[in-house]
Design a protein around this motif. Structure first.
Motif, short mmCIF file in Angstrom:
data_model
loop_
_atom_site.label_atom_id
_atom_site.label_comp_id
_atom_site.label_asym_id
_atom_site.label_seq_id
_atom_site.Cartn_x
_atom_site.Cartn_y
_atom_site.Cartn_z
N LYS A 173 0.75 -1.20 -0.07
CA LYS A 173 0.04 -0.06 0.00
C LYS A 173 0.94 1.21 -0.17
O LYS A 173 1.96 1.48 0.81
CB LYS A 173 -1.02 -0.17 1.08
CG LYS A 173 -1.85 -1.02 1.26
CD LYS A 173 -2.92 -0.80 0.17
CE LYS A 173 -4.07 -1.81 0.16
NZ LYS A 173 -5.14 -1.74 -0.73
N ARG A 174 0.68 2.40 -1.11
CA ARG A 174 1.24 3.29 -0.92
C ARG A 174 0.65 4.59 -1.14
O ARG A 174 -0.50 4.82 -1.60
CB ARG A 174 2.48 3.13 -2.02
CG ARG A 174 3.04 1.70 -2.15
CD ARG A 174 3.88 1.55 -3.43
NE ARG A 174 5.14 2.50 -3.23
CZ ARG A 174 5.73 2.67 -4.43
NH1 ARG A 174 5.52 2.39 -5.76
NH2 ARG A 174 6.83 3.26 -4.43
N ALA A 175 1.33 5.77 -1.08
CA ALA A 175 0.75 6.92 -1.38
C ALA A 175 2.00 8.07 -1.61
O ALA A 175 3.14 7.95 -1.41
CB ALA A 175 0.08 7.73 0.16
N LEU A 176 1.33 9.10 -2.41
CA LEU A 176 2.21 10.17 -2.47
C LEU A 176 1.96 11.27 -1.58
O LEU A 176 0.76 11.65 -1.58
CB LEU A 176 2.34 10.63 -4.09
CG LEU A 176 2.74 9.66 -5.13
CD1 LEU A 176 2.34 10.53 -6.46
CD2 LEU A 176 4.16 9.57 -4.94
N TYR A 177 2.83 12.20 -1.06
CA TYR A 177 2.35 13.35 -0.31
C TYR A 177 3.17 14.60 -0.89
O TYR A 177 4.51 14.44 -0.95
CB TYR A 177 2.68 13.40 1.03
CG TYR A 177 2.16 14.96 1.92
CD1 TYR A 177 0.91 15.10 1.98
CD2 TYR A 177 3.18 15.49 2.13
CE1 TYR A 177 0.47 16.32 2.58
CE2 TYR A 177 2.84 16.59 2.50
CZ TYR A 177 1.52 17.16 2.71
OH TYR A 177 1.05 18.41 3.44
N ILE A 178 2.39 15.48 -1.26
CA ILE A 178 3.18 16.69 -2.10
C ILE A 178 2.53 17.81 -1.22
O ILE A 178 1.51 18.21 -1.12
CB ILE A 178 2.64 16.72 -3.63
CG1 ILE A 178 2.96 15.35 -4.31
CG2 ILE A 178 3.31 17.89 -4.25
CD1 ILE A 178 2.21 15.25 -5.60
N HIS A 179 3.66 18.72 -0.82
CA HIS A 179 3.48 19.84 0.07
C HIS A 179 3.67 21.03 -0.68
O HIS A 179 4.60 21.45 -1.37
CB HIS A 179 4.57 19.76 1.07
CG HIS A 179 3.96 20.63 2.15
ND1 HIS A 179 2.98 20.45 3.14
CD2 HIS A 179 4.65 21.72 2.75
CE1 HIS A 179 2.79 21.31 3.95
NE2 HIS A 179 3.91 22.20 3.68
N ILE A 180 2.57 21.98 -0.62
CA ILE A 180 2.61 23.19 -1.25
C ILE A 180 2.72 24.24 -0.12
O ILE A 180 1.66 24.72 0.49
CB ILE A 180 1.61 23.67 -2.19
CG1 ILE A 180 1.02 22.35 -3.00
CG2 ILE A 180 1.67 24.89 -2.86
CD1 ILE A 180 1.96 22.04 -4.15
N PRO A 181 3.82 24.94 0.40
CA PRO A 181 4.04 25.51 1.43
C PRO A 181 3.67 27.21 1.52
O PRO A 181 4.54 28.01 1.86
CB PRO A 181 5.38 25.42 1.90
CG PRO A 181 6.05 25.33 0.89
CD PRO A 181 5.02 24.68 -0.28
N PHE A 182 2.60 27.52 0.89
CA PHE A 182 2.30 28.93 0.87
C PHE A 182 0.86 29.28 1.20
O PHE A 182 -0.39 28.19 0.97
CB PHE A 182 2.32 29.08 -0.52
CG PHE A 182 3.54 29.02 -1.40
CD1 PHE A 182 4.73 29.90 -1.24
CD2 PHE A 182 3.96 27.86 -1.89
CE1 PHE A 182 5.97 30.06 -1.83
CE2 PHE A 182 5.08 27.72 -2.66
CZ PHE A 182 6.29 28.75 -2.45
N CYS A 183 0.64 30.42 2.01
CA CYS A 183 -0.65 30.67 2.20
C CYS A 183 -0.88 32.35 2.06
O CYS A 183 0.26 33.11 2.38
CB CYS A 183 -0.79 30.55 3.80
SG CYS A 183 -1.07 28.88 4.28
N ARG A 184 -1.95 32.58 1.71
CA ARG A 184 -2.13 34.44 1.59
C ARG A 184 -2.35 34.83 3.03
O ARG A 184 -2.31 36.29 3.00
CB ARG A 184 -3.30 34.31 0.72
CG ARG A 184 -3.37 34.16 -0.88
CD ARG A 184 -4.57 34.54 -1.57
NE ARG A 184 -5.51 33.65 -1.41
CZ ARG A 184 -6.62 33.80 -1.38
NH1 ARG A 184 -7.14 35.14 -1.40
NH2 ARG A 184 -7.46 32.66 -1.39
N LYS A 185 -2.76 34.06 4.03
CA LYS A 185 -3.16 34.56 5.30
C LYS A 185 -2.70 33.70 6.21
O LYS A 185 -2.98 32.46 6.01
CB LYS A 185 -4.61 35.14 5.33
CG LYS A 185 -4.93 36.02 6.69
CD LYS A 185 -6.34 36.52 6.51
CE LYS A 185 -6.72 37.53 7.40
NZ LYS A 185 -8.27 38.08 7.17
#
Length: 455
Positions: A55-67
């Motif tokens: 069993k496998r997964a990808l985790y992709i992180h987008i480290p941006f926020c407007r607030k």
């Protein structure tokens, strides 16, 4: 046999409110892992080696926020378009390299989660490029691909770009529908705007729309929480998570508290105590289930079978999760991986002279040796999180060792016990993280012999 109140809870006429003092962490766990130095050669070797995971997964992180929201201590980078664009270009290049490796190609992925940060702040064309990069990995026919974010700014161009490029699950952090509570928490949009947008998106015939709600936000009374639950049911969303506000150090609520202040609404400084939050959880669970919402875990419900919550479920099972992006975390061949959050260092790693097509760039971060008890622990974490720990696949010697703890939970109103399973009560589901922590404390102070752990 050593038993403590932090393991068992305490005897109380109302275990929902008083079995433990407070929930002090969002997750429970223990580790037999140690920090590991990973050379560039070893890093490449990992990616050139087929997986042993089923069993496998990808985790992709987008480290941006407007607030920055008042309850969050994970804010990393402001959402400036040029910064996001540079990041997405590098990230998708890294995904393309990774997708071609024997590690990636050796077994299909069950689920993909794009988290943050606020992934929905990226442009429609960037969502398309990201979706195409994900499609280069071997995916099952029914792979769940989640895009996390907020409704504000997620316009129809982004929505259709995501749908056209493989995303089939959307998780939105609503937190509260109440306009004043949202304003105090640093959220965009008013209640009516949210409901109308959710109702529109939820009409899609196959995509799963999921919302997060937090109970215990400043200014959020029980009456407001009841209205939040009603709004969630009326929104058309296919799934909902109910999360308790946790006092994480460094967030705006915590800093205000240190100064003797409360970040309430313009009209209220109400702050729910642990007992009130317990009652909020009980109300939400009861209201959803009495309206035929199915409980998938202690904090997640669905009204429609399209909502599967595969990533959240499998992540508690100790599966392999390949992590990408600054701040992303997961595991490779049983080795825990946590990428550092510093964006500058992450970009520098992408342009290093030793980059190879044999593996994605090795970015700064932490690697851990495999945890020898990971599979064993996952059985209990998964069971307690679901609300039912079935005994069929647990050795009788292990069950006998844990029997005093299980009986104490039953006596304290947290569970019911028979010869087939341990089933959590409503109080147990509310306190399940404390119970998981207590179980690991019990095992630390009353160790199993190696033969029992191995079995």
């Amino acid at each position: 046999m050593i038993l403590t109140p932090t393991m068992t809870g305490i005897a109380s006429p109302d275990p929902l409110q008083h079995a433990f003092k407070v929930k002090s962490a969002p997750h429970a766990g223990r580790s037999g892992s140690k920090p590991l130095q990973v050379s560039n050669d070893l890093w490449i070797q990992w990616w050139q080696q087929p997986t042993g995971a089923d069993k496998r997964a990808l985790y992709i992180h987008i480290p941006f926020c407007r607030k920055r929201c008042s309850f969050c201590n994970f804010f990393e980078n402001g959402a400036k378009p040029e910064r996001i664009s540079d990041y997405m270009t590098s990230l998708c290049q890294q995904l393309t390299i990774a997708a071609k490796t024997p590690l990636a190609q050796s077994q299909p992925f069950d689920t993909v989660y794009v988290g943050g940060g606020t992934p929905t702040d990226i442009k429609a064309e960037e969502i398309a490029v990201l979706g195409k990069a994900i499609q280069q990995f071997p995916l099952r026919a029914d792979t769940e691909i989640t895009l996390e974010g907020r409704l504000n700014g997620f316009d129809d161009d982004k929505w259709h770009s995501a749908l056209d490029n493989g995303f089939n699950r959307f998780s939105f952090g609503v937190q509260s529908f109440d306009t004043e509570v949202r304003k105090a928490a640093g959220r965009f949009d008013d209640k009516q705007t949210l409901i109308e947008r959710l109702q529109h998106l939820s009409k899609h015939p196959t995509a799963s729309i999921v919302i997060d709600l937090i109970f215990g936000l400043p200014g959020q009374t029980m009456e407001i929480w009841q209205q939040d639950i009603q709004a969630a049911m009326e929104s058309g969303a296919h799934g909902v998570d109910l999360y308790q506000l946790i006092g994480l150090a460094g967030n705006r609520i915590d800093k205000a508290s240190e100064k003797g202040k409360v970040l309430g609404t313009d009209t209220s400084e109400f702050q729910a105590d642990s007992q009130t939050r317990a009652n909020m959880y009980a109300y939400g669970a009861s209201k959803l289930e009495s309206n035929d919402w199915q409980r998938l875990s202690s904090c997640h419900w669905r009204r429609d079978n399209r909502e599967r919550s595969i990533y959240n479920s499998l992540a508690k099972s100790g599966i392999e999760i390949l992590p990408f992006g600054a701040g992303g975390g997961g595991s490779i061949h049983g080795h825990g991986i946590m990428n550092a959050r510093d964006l500058k260092e992450w970009h520098q790693a992408q342009t290093a002279e030793k980059l190879s097509e044999l593996a994605p760039a090795q970015v700064p971060g932490m690697a851990l040796s495999p945890n020898p008890s990971a599979a064993f622990d996952a059985v209990f974490k998964r069971g307690l999180d679901s609300g039912v720990l079935e005994f069929g696949n647990i050795e009788t010697t292990v069950l006998a060792h844990l029997q005093p703890l299980f009986e104490a939970w039953q006596q304290n109103g947290l569970a019911t016990l028979d010869d087939k399973a341990l089933s959590l009560t409503l109080a147990g589901r509310f306190w399940n993280v404390n119970m998981q922590t207590g179980l690991f404390e019990y095992l630390a102070k009353n160790p199993l012999i190696p033969e029992q752990i191995a079995s």
